[in-house]
Design a protein around this motif. Structure first.
Motif, PDB file in Angstrom:
ATOM      1  N   ILE A  71       0.831  -1.210   0.000  1.00 46.24           N
ATOM      2  CA  ILE A  71       0.000   0.000   0.000  1.00 46.24           C
ATOM      3  C   ILE A  71       0.861   1.253   0.000  1.00 46.24           C
ATOM      4  O   ILE A  71       0.666   2.148  -0.827  1.00 46.24           O
ATOM      5  CB  ILE A  71      -0.956   0.015   1.209  1.00 46.24           C
ATOM      6  N   GLY A  72       1.819   1.310   0.915  1.00 46.48           N
ATOM      7  CA  GLY A  72       2.617   2.520   1.065  1.00 46.48           C
ATOM      8  C   GLY A  72       3.441   2.866  -0.159  1.00 46.48           C
ATOM      9  O   GLY A  72       3.471   4.029  -0.593  1.00 46.48           O
ATOM     10  N   MET A  73       4.113   1.875  -0.761  1.00 52.65           N
ATOM     11  CA  MET A  73       4.984   2.160  -1.899  1.00 52.65           C
ATOM     12  C   MET A  73       4.219   2.639  -3.129  1.00 52.65           C
ATOM     13  O   MET A  73       4.555   3.697  -3.695  1.00 52.65           O
ATOM     14  CB  MET A  73       5.841   0.940  -2.240  1.00 52.65           C
ATOM     15  N   PRO A  74       3.195   1.915  -3.614  1.00 54.89           N
ATOM     16  CA  PRO A  74       2.466   2.434  -4.788  1.00 54.89           C
ATOM     17  C   PRO A  74       1.756   3.750  -4.507  1.00 54.89           C
ATOM     18  O   PRO A  74       1.640   4.593  -5.405  1.00 54.89           O
ATOM     19  CB  PRO A  74       1.475   1.314  -5.122  1.00 54.89           C
ATOM     20  N   LEU A  75       1.288   3.951  -3.274  1.00 55.60           N
ATOM     21  CA  LEU A  75       0.650   5.218  -2.931  1.00 55.60           C
ATOM     22  C   LEU A  75       1.649   6.357  -3.007  1.00 55.60           C
ATOM     23  O   LEU A  75       1.351   7.429  -3.569  1.00 55.60           O
ATOM     24  CB  LEU A  75       0.038   5.135  -1.532  1.00 55.60           C
ATOM     25  N   ALA A  76       2.846   6.147  -2.467  1.00 58.36           N
ATOM     26  CA  ALA A  76       3.883   7.178  -2.514  1.00 58.36           C
ATOM     27  C   ALA A  76       4.290   7.477  -3.957  1.00 58.36           C
ATOM     28  O   ALA A  76       4.487   8.645  -4.329  1.00 58.36           O
ATOM     29  CB  ALA A  76       5.092   6.734  -1.695  1.00 58.36           C
ATOM     30  N   MET A  77       4.397   6.432  -4.780  1.00 60.20           N
ATOM     31  CA  MET A  77       4.784   6.635  -6.185  1.00 60.20           C
ATOM     32  C   MET A  77       3.697   7.393  -6.931  1.00 60.20           C
ATOM     33  O   MET A  77       3.993   8.249  -7.776  1.00 60.20           O
ATOM     34  CB  MET A  77       5.072   5.286  -6.841  1.00 60.20           C
ATOM     35  N   PHE A  78       2.439   7.100  -6.636  1.00 60.06           N
ATOM     36  CA  PHE A  78       1.351   7.842  -7.283  1.00 60.06           C
ATOM     37  C   PHE A  78       1.378   9.311  -6.884  1.00 60.06           C
ATOM     38  O   PHE A  78       1.249  10.204  -7.733  1.00 60.06           O
ATOM     39  CB  PHE A  78       0.004   7.227  -6.916  1.00 60.06           C
ATOM     40  N   LEU A  79       1.537   9.583  -5.589  1.00 57.62           N
ATOM     41  CA  LEU A  79       1.570  10.973  -5.128  1.00 57.62           C
ATOM     42  C   LEU A  79       2.768  11.718  -5.709  1.00 57.62           C
ATOM     43  O   LEU A  79       2.653  12.899  -6.056  1.00 57.62           O
ATOM     44  CB  LEU A  79       1.614  11.000  -3.602  1.00 57.62           C
ATOM     45  N   LEU A  80       3.917  11.025  -5.837  1.00 55.90           N
ATOM     46  CA  LEU A  80       5.112  11.675  -6.380  1.00 55.90           C
ATOM     47  C   LEU A  80       4.968  11.950  -7.868  1.00 55.90           C
ATOM     48  O   LEU A  80       5.056  13.100  -8.313  1.00 55.90           O
ATOM     49  CB  LEU A  80       6.332  10.797  -6.110  1.00 55.90           C
ATOM     50  N   PHE A  81       4.740  10.899  -8.642  1.00 50.90           N
ATOM     51  CA  PHE A  81       4.674  11.064 -10.093  1.00 50.90           C
ATOM     52  C   PHE A  81       3.417  11.816 -10.517  1.00 50.90           C
ATOM     53  O   PHE A  81       3.444  12.592 -11.469  1.00 50.90           O
ATOM     54  CB  PHE A  81       4.722   9.701 -10.783  1.00 50.90           C
ATOM     55  N   GLY A  82       2.318  11.579  -9.796  1.00 46.00           N
ATOM     56  CA  GLY A  82       1.106  12.315 -10.110  1.00 46.00           C
ATOM     57  C   GLY A  82       1.252  13.795  -9.835  1.00 46.00           C
ATOM     58  O   GLY A  82       0.707  14.636 -10.553  1.00 46.00           O
ATOM     59  N   GLY A  83       2.020  14.137  -8.788  1.00 46.90           N
ATOM     60  CA  GLY A  83       2.256  15.544  -8.478  1.00 46.90           C
ATOM     61  C   GLY A  83       3.180  16.219  -9.467  1.00 46.90           C
ATOM     62  O   GLY A  83       3.029  17.404  -9.776  1.00 46.90           O
ATOM     63  N   ILE A  84       4.154  15.464 -10.001  1.00 45.94           N
ATOM     64  CA  ILE A  84       5.126  16.050 -10.939  1.00 45.94           C
ATOM     65  C   ILE A  84       4.536  16.204 -12.335  1.00 45.94           C
ATOM     66  O   ILE A  84       4.674  17.248 -12.979  1.00 45.94           O
ATOM     67  CB  ILE A  84       6.392  15.174 -10.994  1.00 45.94           C
ATOM     68  N   PHE A  85       3.884  15.135 -12.816  1.00 45.23           N
ATOM     69  CA  PHE A  85       3.419  15.136 -14.208  1.00 45.23           C
ATOM     70  C   PHE A  85       1.897  15.182 -14.337  1.00 45.23           C
ATOM     71  O   PHE A  85       1.360  15.097 -15.444  1.00 45.23           O
ATOM     72  CB  PHE A  85       3.908  13.861 -14.920  1.00 45.23           C
ATOM     73  N   GLY A  86       1.189  15.321 -13.212  1.00 43.40           N
ATOM     74  CA  GLY A  86      -0.258  15.185 -13.219  1.00 43.40           C
ATOM     75  C   GLY A  86      -1.005  16.178 -14.074  1.00 43.40           C
ATOM     76  O   GLY A  86      -2.082  15.863 -14.586  1.00 43.40           O
ATOM     77  N   ALA A  87      -0.495  17.367 -14.252  1.00 50.18           N
ATOM     78  CA  ALA A  87      -1.225  18.388 -14.995  1.00 50.18           C
ATOM     79  C   ALA A  87      -1.171  18.186 -16.503  1.00 50.18           C
ATOM     80  O   ALA A  87      -1.951  18.784 -17.243  1.00 50.18           O
ATOM     81  CB  ALA A  87      -0.681  19.778 -14.642  1.00 50.18           C
ATOM     82  N   GLN A  88      -0.257  17.351 -16.983  1.00 48.40           N
ATOM     83  CA  GLN A  88      -0.133  17.127 -18.416  1.00 48.40           C
ATOM     84  C   GLN A  88      -1.328  16.335 -18.938  1.00 48.40           C
ATOM     85  O   GLN A  88      -1.798  15.413 -18.293  1.00 48.40           O
ATOM     86  CB  GLN A  88       1.168  16.383 -18.728  1.00 48.40           C
ATOM     87  N   GLU A  89      -1.791  16.697 -20.104  1.00 50.23           N
ATOM     88  CA  GLU A  89      -2.939  16.033 -20.715  1.00 50.23           C
ATOM     89  C   GLU A  89      -2.445  15.127 -21.826  1.00 50.23           C
ATOM     90  O   GLU A  89      -1.779  15.560 -22.758  1.00 50.23           O
ATOM     91  CB  GLU A  89      -3.926  17.073 -21.259  1.00 50.23           C
ATOM     92  N   ILE A  90      -2.762  13.817 -21.734  1.00 49.64           N
ATOM     93  CA  ILE A  90      -2.302  12.867 -22.741  1.00 49.64           C
ATOM     94  C   ILE A  90      -3.420  12.480 -23.709  1.00 49.64           C
ATOM     95  O   ILE A  90      -3.161  11.826 -24.718  1.00 49.64           O
ATOM     96  CB  ILE A  90      -1.727  11.607 -22.079  1.00 49.64           C
ATOM     97  N   ALA A  91      -4.631  12.827 -23.376  1.00 47.92           N
ATOM     98  CA  ALA A  91      -5.796  12.617 -24.241  1.00 47.92           C
ATOM     99  C   ALA A  91      -6.842  13.643 -23.832  1.00 47.92           C
ATOM    100  O   ALA A  91      -6.754  14.212 -22.742  1.00 47.92           O
ATOM    101  CB  ALA A  91      -6.328  11.191 -24.096  1.00 47.92           C
TER     102      ALA A  91
END
Length: 243
Positions: free
Chosen positions: A24-44
């Motif tokens: 739980i902790g590792m994928p959650l941390a990776m989502f918060l990290l990568f989602g925070g860095i690249f989350g605003a980009q629109e791919i579709a």
């Protein structure tokens, strides 16, 4: 399948500190990290990178939860627990079914936590999309539960966790859950299409990105289910014959 034994098995897994940390902790941390860095980009149109990252990390976490259930099998083999079970009414098929079912059940809280984090971060999908992603990812973890069981039946109690942890790296990286396959070298891209994690991600992303590869993904995951299942049954028969 014995419901009481299944409930006991699930409790043993979720009470382990490693379960909360790695699954739980590792994928959650990776989502918060990568989602925070690249989350605003629109791919579709209307679909951000954060949405795809959420699906990928949910797939990775569910896969990890299902895969790690096999580590208990190796410990039980080493400690003689399987020999003890032969003295109870629980038969071999019931034992194996409980292990696989436990792998599916422990994947549920991982998916719920990752999706809840996605909602908090502002990801908005239609109700049907949420339910479809949740259902396909959950059912898609079945091959990994059987694969973890296979590893546990061949491994030893003091080494199987390290082997499983080492397997998670190529499954996550080459399966396109950590890094898009498009940015990897050609041979890595080819290898990634052989990984079950790639196809798990495909069926999870399909409700938001579309695509025509769902049938292929289901077929590949089915193959990853059937082959390890045959190995599991053969290995378990061999183990019980030795007891």
């Amino acid at each position: 399948m014995n419901p009481a034994y299944l409930a006991l098995e699930i409790k043993r897994i979720v009470r382990s500190p490693q379960f909360a940390l790695f699954t739980i902790g590792m994928p959650l941390a990776m989502f918060l990290l990568f989602g925070g860095i690249f989350g605003a980009q629109e791919i579709a149109p209307g679909i951000s990178t954060a949405t795809v990252t959420m699906v990928n990390m949910a797939a990775y976490g569910a896969m990890t939860a299902a895969l790690f259930t096999g580590t208990r099998v190796a410990t039980e083999r080493t400690d003689g627990w399987q020999r003890t079970l032969r003295l109870t009414p629980l038969r071999a098929p019931g034992y194996l079914m409980v292990k696989v079912a436990a792998g599916l059940f422990v994947a549920l809280p991982v998916l719920l936590v990752i999706f809840a984090a996605g909602m908090i971060r502002g990801i908005r999908l239609e109700t049907g999309q949420w339910l479809t992603i949740f259902g396909t990812l959950w059912l898609g973890t079945l091959p990994f539960a059987v694969l973890g069981l296979m590893i546990g039946l061949f491994g030893k109690g003091d080494t199987v966790q390290a082997v499983t942890g080492a397997l998670m790296l190529p499954l996550g990286m080459f399966g396109g859950l950590w890094i898009p396959l498009q940015v990897l070298p050609g041979w890595m891209n080819t290898a990634g299409h052989l990984m079950p994690t790639y196809w798990l991600g495909e069926i999870g992303r399909a409700p938001v990105l579309g695509g025509s590869g769902t049938v292929t993904a289901v077929g590949v995951l089915a193959a990853w289910l059937v082959v390890p299942a045959l190995v599991v049954m053969a290995r378990f028969r061999l183990d019980t014959a030795r007891l």
